[in-house]
Design an enzyme around this catalytic site. Structure first.
Site, short mmCIF file in Angstrom:
data_model
loop_
_atom_site.label_atom_id
_atom_site.label_comp_id
_atom_site.label_asym_id
_atom_site.label_seq_id
_atom_site.Cartn_x
_atom_site.Cartn_y
_atom_site.Cartn_z
N TRP A 13 -19.57 -6.90 20.04
CA TRP A 13 -19.73 -6.19 21.31
C TRP A 13 -18.79 -6.73 22.38
O TRP A 13 -18.25 -5.97 23.18
CB TRP A 13 -21.19 -6.23 21.76
CG TRP A 13 -22.07 -5.54 20.76
CD1 TRP A 13 -23.02 -6.12 19.96
CD2 TRP A 13 -22.03 -4.15 20.38
NE1 TRP A 13 -23.58 -5.18 19.13
CE2 TRP A 13 -22.99 -3.96 19.37
CE3 TRP A 13 -21.28 -3.06 20.80
CZ2 TRP A 13 -23.22 -2.73 18.77
CZ3 TRP A 13 -21.52 -1.82 20.21
CH2 TRP A 13 -22.48 -1.67 19.21
N ASP A 17 -23.46 -9.20 29.13
CA ASP A 17 -24.11 -8.14 28.38
C ASP A 17 -25.33 -8.77 27.72
O ASP A 17 -25.21 -9.55 26.78
CB ASP A 17 -23.12 -7.59 27.33
CG ASP A 17 -23.78 -6.60 26.38
OD1 ASP A 17 -24.99 -6.32 26.52
OD2 ASP A 17 -23.08 -6.10 25.47
N LYS A 20 -33.63 -2.26 23.08
CA LYS A 20 -34.24 -3.37 22.34
C LYS A 20 -35.47 -3.88 23.08
O LYS A 20 -36.61 -3.62 22.69
CB LYS A 20 -33.24 -4.47 22.07
CG LYS A 20 -32.10 -3.96 21.15
CD LYS A 20 -30.81 -4.59 21.45
CE LYS A 20 -29.58 -3.83 21.04
NZ LYS A 20 -29.39 -3.49 19.66
C1 LIG Z 1 -25.23 -6.86 22.72
C2 LIG Z 1 -24.99 -5.38 22.61
N1 LIG Z 1 -24.13 -4.80 23.45
C3 LIG Z 1 -23.88 -3.48 23.38
C4 LIG Z 1 -24.51 -2.68 22.46
C5 LIG Z 1 -24.21 -1.20 22.44
O1 LIG Z 1 -25.23 -0.51 23.08
P1 LIG Z 1 -25.19 1.05 23.36
O2 LIG Z 1 -25.35 1.71 22.03
O3 LIG Z 1 -26.33 1.29 24.29
O4 LIG Z 1 -23.89 1.39 23.98
C6 LIG Z 1 -25.41 -3.25 21.55
C7 LIG Z 1 -26.10 -2.43 20.54
O5 LIG Z 1 -27.14 -1.92 20.71
C8 LIG Z 1 -25.65 -4.63 21.63
O6 LIG Z 1 -26.50 -5.22 20.79
#
Ligand SMILES: Cc1ncc(COP(=O)(O)O)c(C=O)c1O
Length: 362
Positions: free
Chosen positions: A104, A174, A198
């Site tokens: 991520w 994040d 989550k």
């Molecule tokens: C730490 C983290 N950042 C970003 C995301 C991406 O999230 P989204 O699908 O809401 O863009 C995730 C996945 O769920 C994640 O675990």
């Protein structure tokens, strides 16, 4: 509820059963108005009450300092990969620094490159992202507009136990996969954001917690719906908000408060993850993937040496009611995602199953 499995999905993920029951009970007729919460205007006072409750309860649960604002934005966590550089890079010095500790963070840095320069201050690639390298202060440009990290690396099962000191450079986090699972001091951060799917409910919406002095400087090309300043001005309602996501999030954080708040969530997370790590540490059959100093309390990743046994493990586990234990395709193996809503009994039963499986095939 009947036929519920123990759901170890990494996200979207298990919700507190009480929350789902409440949604079910309230869905046709929300508090006697004769209509559902998902069929009324986001501008009605009855929805604004939910919005205000979500914000004030989140502030209470996190001891949020007064000089921070809470925004609810569309597009989940990845939309913030764009929103952060667009709002925090300065007009005449467009530079953001990135800690690459997993997939991520890598994607966040890639997105930021569209808008300005990026600097990589740390990269866990040499450890296959199963360990977070030590941070060397000299690698950070003190003039950078912000430094971005991922608090918990969902795919690899690692986390920052303590966060790096970036001095005057605002730290941006994040926290999608561990928000409200441990106490953190928000005053150490410029921005903390998280997708809901989550520990906050259902996907597609993100919470953004931002220090006031960082608001209102969006780059000229920032799309209207990514401008933090506008979300502050319009109380997160620059257009139709995801009413259902906010409603569920409010129920989830009410549930967290009822459990005793974030400190209790943290204790529970330590207890649940320890149960699994203890089984793994005492085994020659399973192999933990994350380095001991960075083990996540939300995503426990491990493997079994033989592929055929891995398949067997996943199949037998599913037959026993342990759902979605397969690791991410980039990492392989097994991943037990044990977010706040995963009950202790689910993890206790999984640990018993793991011991049974080892005894049978190990
Ligand atoms: C730490 C983290 N950042 C970003 C995301 C991406 O999230 P989204 O699908 O809401 O863009 C995730 C996945 O769920 C994640 O675990």
């Amino acid at each position: 509820m009947t036929n519920r499995v123990y759901n170890f999905s990494a996200g979207p993920s298990t919700l507190p059963e009480h929350v789902i029951q409440t949604v079910k009970e309230e869905l046709l007729d929300y508090k006697g108005i004769g209509a559902s919460i998902i069929e009324i205007s986001h501008r009605l006072p009855i929805f604004e009450e939910i919005l205000d409750s979500a914000k004030s309860l989140f502030s209470e649960l996190t001891n949020l300092p007064k000089n921070y604002k809470i925004l609810f934005m569309h597009g989940g966590a990845q939309m913030q990969f764009s929103a952060v550089p667009l709002n925090l890079m300065s007009h005449n010095f467009r530079k953001g620094s990135y800690f690459l500790t997993g997939r991520w963070g890598i994607l966040a840095e890639k997105e930021a490159k569209r808008y300005g320069k990026t600097e990589i201050v740390l990269d866990g690639k040499e450890y296959e992202y199963l360990e977070i390298p030590e941070f060397d202060n000299d690698s950070l440009d003190s003039g950078s507009c912000y430094a971005h990290l991922t608090t918990n690396n969902t795919l690899f099962g690692t986390r920052w136990n303590s966060f790096p000191d970036t001095g005057k450079v605002p730290l941006v986090a994040d926290a999608t996969s561990d928000i409200l699972s441990r106490e953190i001091d928000y005053s150490n951060f410029g921005v903390v954001y998280a997708g809901f799917q989550k520990n906050l409910g259902i996907p597609g919406t993100a919470i953004v917690i931002i220090r006031e002095d960082l608001i209102g400087n969006a780059l000229p090309e920032t799309p209207k719906l990514l401008d933090y300043g506008l979300y502050v001005k319009e109380n997160s309602l620059p257009n139709t908000i995801n009413v259902f996501a906010i409603y569920v999030m409010n129920l989830v954080i009410k549930w967290i408060k009822k459990q005793g708040g974030v400190s209790e969530m943290e204790k529970l997370a330590m207890k649940k993850s320890k149960l699994l790590y203890d089984v793994l540490d005492n085994s020659n059959f399973y192999k933990i993937l994350a380095h001991p100093k960075n083990r996540s309390t939300m995503n426990v990743t491990f493997n079994i040496n033989e592929n055929i046994l891995l398949e067997k493990f996943l199949n037998e586990a599913e037959n026993e009611g342990f759902f979605a234990l397969k690791g991410h395709s980039l990492v392989g193996g097994i991943r037990a995602s044990i977010y706040n809503a995963m009950p202790l009994e689910g993890v206790e039963e999984l640990s018993i199953f793991m011991k049974y499986f080892e005894k049978k095939y190990g």
